[in-house]
Design an enzyme around this catalytic site. Structure first.
Site, short mmCIF file in Angstrom:
data_model
loop_
_atom_site.label_atom_id
_atom_site.label_comp_id
_atom_site.label_asym_id
_atom_site.label_seq_id
_atom_site.Cartn_x
_atom_site.Cartn_y
_atom_site.Cartn_z
CG HIS A 73 0.39 -1.23 2.80
ND1 HIS A 73 -0.75 -1.28 3.56
CD2 HIS A 73 0.17 -2.03 1.73
CE1 HIS A 73 -1.63 -2.09 3.00
NE2 HIS A 73 -1.10 -2.56 1.87
CB VAL A 74 3.34 3.08 -0.90
CG1 VAL A 74 3.47 3.34 -2.39
CG2 VAL A 74 2.73 4.29 -0.20
#
Length: 135
Positions: free
Chosen positions: A93-94
């Site tokens: 995830h960013v």
């Protein structure tokens, strides 16, 4: 956990979702409007993401970063990713964190805040969603 959010099994303030990824508000944001962007395919780290998906996934990250700036009327964003170390959820995830000059964020110390309630969180998600341009 992110797979369950993408599948609609766990409630979240979804900003965007398609066949590539899902973007939703972090429940413990650095600043309100902090969005997480995750691929729909379950992979743990960036090196696990299939090469053909790298471009499409980061196109979504790019669009979400622009939408956070526009929708929340902030000066910029901090875009970051952890791989294993400090990765609290084992799913790539960013983080897209809204930023303004002199907002108090220094280095990699990420103090967390909370939304007052679900209504306030949804208002942030709606503003980012309204500014999103993916096409």
């Amino acid at each position: 956990m992110f797979c369950a959010i993408a599948a609609g099994e766990i409630p979240a303030h979804i900003v965007f979702s398609d066949d590539v990824g899902v973007a939703f508000l972090d429940t413990r944001p650095v600043f309100k409007g902090h969005v997480l962007v995750a691929p729909l395919v379950h992979v743990e780290t960036l090196s696990d993401l299939p090469v053909p998906m790298v471009g499409p996934f980061f196109e979504r990250v790019q669009a979400v970063a622009a939408a956070v700036e526009q929708g929340l009327e902030v000066g910029g964003t901090f875009v970051a990713m952890n791989n294993r170390i400090s990765q609290s959820v084992p799913h790539l995830h960013v983080h897209v964190v809204p930023r303004n000059r002199k907002d108090g964020l220094r280095g990699f110390f990420w103090p967390r805040t909370k939304y007052d309630d679900s209504t306030e969180a949804e208002s942030y998600a709606r503003r980012v969603r309204g500014a999103l341009d993916i096409g």
